[in-house]
Design an enzyme around this catalytic site. Structure first.
Site, mmCIF file in Angstrom:
data_model
loop_
_atom_site.group_PDB
_atom_site.id
_atom_site.type_symbol
_atom_site.label_atom_id
_atom_site.label_comp_id
_atom_site.label_asym_id
_atom_site.label_seq_id
_atom_site.Cartn_x
_atom_site.Cartn_y
_atom_site.Cartn_z
ATOM 1 N N ALA A 39 -46.260 -15.621 -49.895
ATOM 2 C CA ALA A 39 -45.860 -15.973 -51.261
ATOM 3 C C ALA A 39 -46.131 -14.861 -52.262
ATOM 4 C CB ALA A 39 -46.573 -17.251 -51.706
ATOM 5 N N THR A 40 -47.006 -13.911 -51.922
ATOM 6 C CA THR A 40 -47.273 -12.797 -52.833
ATOM 7 C C THR A 40 -46.435 -11.570 -52.494
ATOM 8 O OG1 THR A 40 -49.107 -12.053 -51.415
ATOM 9 C CG2 THR A 40 -49.641 -13.570 -53.219
ATOM 10 N N ASP A 42 -42.747 -9.306 -51.388
ATOM 11 C CA ASP A 42 -41.560 -8.889 -52.107
ATOM 12 C C ASP A 42 -40.421 -9.891 -51.987
ATOM 13 O OD1 ASP A 42 -40.405 -6.670 -53.673
ATOM 14 O OD2 ASP A 42 -39.007 -6.511 -52.013
ATOM 15 N N ALA A 44 -40.538 -13.177 -51.495
ATOM 16 C CA ALA A 44 -40.814 -14.347 -52.337
ATOM 17 C C ALA A 44 -40.614 -14.022 -53.809
ATOM 18 C CB ALA A 44 -42.244 -14.844 -52.098
ATOM 19 N N ALA A 74 -57.438 -12.368 -48.184
ATOM 20 C CA ALA A 74 -57.613 -11.144 -48.975
ATOM 21 C C ALA A 74 -56.638 -11.085 -50.152
ATOM 22 C CB ALA A 74 -57.435 -9.916 -48.083
ATOM 23 N N LYS A 207 -23.634 -16.989 -48.347
ATOM 24 C CA LYS A 207 -22.734 -16.599 -49.424
ATOM 25 C C LYS A 207 -21.552 -17.568 -49.519
ATOM 26 C CE LYS A 207 -23.764 -11.631 -49.148
ATOM 27 N NZ LYS A 207 -23.993 -11.339 -50.571
ATOM 28 N N GLU A 241 -23.805 0.446 -47.845
ATOM 29 C CA GLU A 241 -24.832 0.268 -48.866
ATOM 30 C C GLU A 241 -25.028 1.596 -49.598
ATOM 31 O OE1 GLU A 241 -28.101 -2.807 -47.787
ATOM 32 O OE2 GLU A 241 -27.832 -1.560 -46.003
ATOM 33 N N ASP A 260 -31.244 -3.881 -37.809
ATOM 34 C CA ASP A 260 -31.468 -4.490 -39.118
ATOM 35 C C ASP A 260 -30.229 -5.187 -39.660
ATOM 36 O OD1 ASP A 260 -32.846 -5.041 -41.563
ATOM 37 O OD2 ASP A 260 -31.855 -3.328 -42.479
ATOM 38 N N HIS A 265 -26.657 -9.591 -39.095
ATOM 39 C CA HIS A 265 -25.725 -9.906 -40.175
ATOM 40 C C HIS A 265 -24.260 -9.831 -39.715
ATOM 41 C CE1 HIS A 265 -28.855 -10.230 -43.052
ATOM 42 N NE2 HIS A 265 -29.039 -8.955 -43.275
#
Length: 504
Positions: A39-40, A42, A44, A74, A207, A241, A260, A265
């Protein structure tokens, strides 16, 4: 005690990200406790927290819900620190401003519970508190927004603590890096969650324009009869990209563009484009047909693959000076079935290219008898009639054909018919990919999520390339890739329409 979050009435105040009509009861999930591991991190911050708030503003979150953030001890936050973190994330990356009653209701449902292997009591306590606040029997949804190396340990933690009981899990890509690792990951997941509760997320499939591929084909007698080898000469899936690796050398050196982008994808999108008509638009039939496409794919031939690496990649901090990792890949894929035999599927994607696009182009065969002289721009570029699907958010569909120029001579000109989501519908009704998929996961709809046997089949198809990859070829940043990619698709040509063609 903090009160449970309840979905507000859809916000009708001005702004591009707000829903204009109430959500239908069938759209709204049952009561949920959503647990965000990482949750901390990138993902999220950029997508999940802003996406969940936008769903709340649109009236699409459950009537009663709580969101529990989690991270290793931590990185632990207090509940109030997590609410502040979420507000900052939504302010920076969200489409809806984090303010007013809507934000207050959303923030009230946020809490935090740290978890480490063998030390998960803070998380367990936070989940128990959230479920007590909601009352009844809310469902649990776990989102693993963590690095791939942590997938198995988090899954094991959910099993060992009993939190996984009757819950659902969202797993982020990559789903392994080869066939052996994919099988090992699936075995670890299935030891705790049966396949009906596993949601492997690929934001491309969330999408609007990808859903519209199904509508375009199966709802329109104009197109479905043409969707086969008799009328389509080739298919291109093009996802260049403009950005480079953006400092992610540690991730990219161990992954590369093929793992990746293509397996997770572009191949998934290929499955939707090439599938046979399902017996129903439901998860089982849809995914059955998609996996049939994967089983019809020939194993990749390294001779039909071009790998590239942009100039300067090896100078990135953390990159091996002799790295052979590809930042670009173009390949030709063959599907051996009755519908597509002989039709090449041409895929291209890479970093640091001329521009960023998300395009599918279906090239239509020319008429048997050519009666007209072809002197158009499209003819000069080696193009014929085309159906072009831009699946960027919000997306568009362009049909390209030939028309007669005004005047006494029979001269042809290029013509377009354009459907644009941005102008055809109110932008406030759009859901971004992650928003759409988070909603479907809460609803328990697996239609747009990948299945374990499909994932393993794709790694099987990819094995010859992974075992014997061709050497990378250099290309200049800002170009369309290395030399040699044109020969890969001959006699056809790579095609991206001009930016103005998809802009109102």
């Amino acid at each position: 005690m903090v009160q449970p979050a309840q979905s507000p009435e859809p916000d009708r105040s001005p702004g591009p990200a707000r829903s204009s009509e109430p959500a239908r009861p069938s759209d709204v999930p049952a009561d949920h406790v959503v647990v965000l591991f990482g949750a901390t991190g990138d993902l999220a911050r950029r997508k999940l927290l802003p996406g969940l708030f936008h769903l709340a503003r649109a009236g699409l979150m459950p009537r009663r819900y709580r969101i529990v953030g989690s991270a290793p001890a931590a990185e632990a936050l207090t509940d109030q620190e997590f609410r502040t973190h979420a507000q900052q994330a939504v302010a920076e990356f969200g489409r809806s401003r984090p303010e007013g009653p809507a934000w207050e209701a959303f923030a009230a449902g946020l809490s935090f519970g740290a978890a480490d292997t063998g030390a998960a009591e803070p998380l367990m306590a936070a989940v128990r508190e959230a479920e007590t606040a909601l009352g009844g029997t809310p469902r649990r949804l776990f989102h693993l927004a963590v690095p791939p190396v942590a997938f198995t340990s988090v899954i094991d933690l959910l099993g060992a603590t009993g939190l996984a009981a009757d819950g659902k899990v969202i797993v982020e890509k990559p789903f392994g890096t080869d066939l052996a690792s994919a099988r090992a990951l699936n075995a670890a997941i299935h030891a705790v969650f049966d396949e009906a509760r596993v949601f492997r997320i690929d934001h491309f499939l969330g999408k609007e324009a990808v859903d519209n591929v199904l509508a375009l084909r199966f709802a329109n007698g104009l197109f479905e009869p043409l969707w086969n080898r008799d009328h389509i000469s080739h298919v291109q899936i093009d996802v260049p990209e403009h950005i480079d690796i953006q400092g992610r050398a540690r991730f990219f050196e161990g992954t590369g563009t093929f793992r990746d982008m293509v397996v997770t994808h572009l191949f998934q999108l290929l499955g939707f484009i090439a599938m046979e008509p399902p017996v129903a638009l439901e998860a089982g039939p849809l995914r059955d047909e998609q996996v049939k496409v994967f089983h019809s794919m020939r194993a990749l031939d390294p001779a039909h693959v071009v790998r590239g690496q942009y100039g300067g990649y090896r100078d990135e901090q953390g990159v091996d000076p002799a790295s052979d990792t590809e930042t670009f890949v173009a390949l030709r894929v063959a599907i051996d079935n009755w519908r597509w035999s002989g039709v090449p599927f041409q895929l291209r994607t890479g970093k640091a290219l001329a521009e960023g696009r998300h395009m599918v182009t279906l090239g239509l065969r020319e008429p048997v008898l050519r009666m007209f002289p072809l002197e158009t721009r499209a003819a000069a570029e080696g193009r014929s009639n085309e159906l072009v699907i831009d699946f960027d958010d919000p997306g568009s569909i362009t049909a390209r054909f030939l028309v007669k120029e005004p005047g006494p001579s029979m001269r042809l000109a290029d013509g377009d018919m354009l459907f644009n989501y941005r102008t055809a519908f109110s932008a406030q009704n759009f859901l971004e990919g992650y928003e759409h998929l988070l909603l479907e996961a809460m609803r328990g709809n697996q239609s747009l999520f990948t299945r374990s046997d499909g994932v393993e089949r794709l790694w099987e198809v990819a094995a010859p390339l992974l075992d014997a990859p061709p050497a990378v070829r250099p290309y200049a940043p800002g170009s369309w890739g290395p030399d040699g990619i044109d020969g890969l698709v001959a006699p056809y040509r790579w095609h991206l329409p001009d930016r103005r063609d998809a802009t109102p």
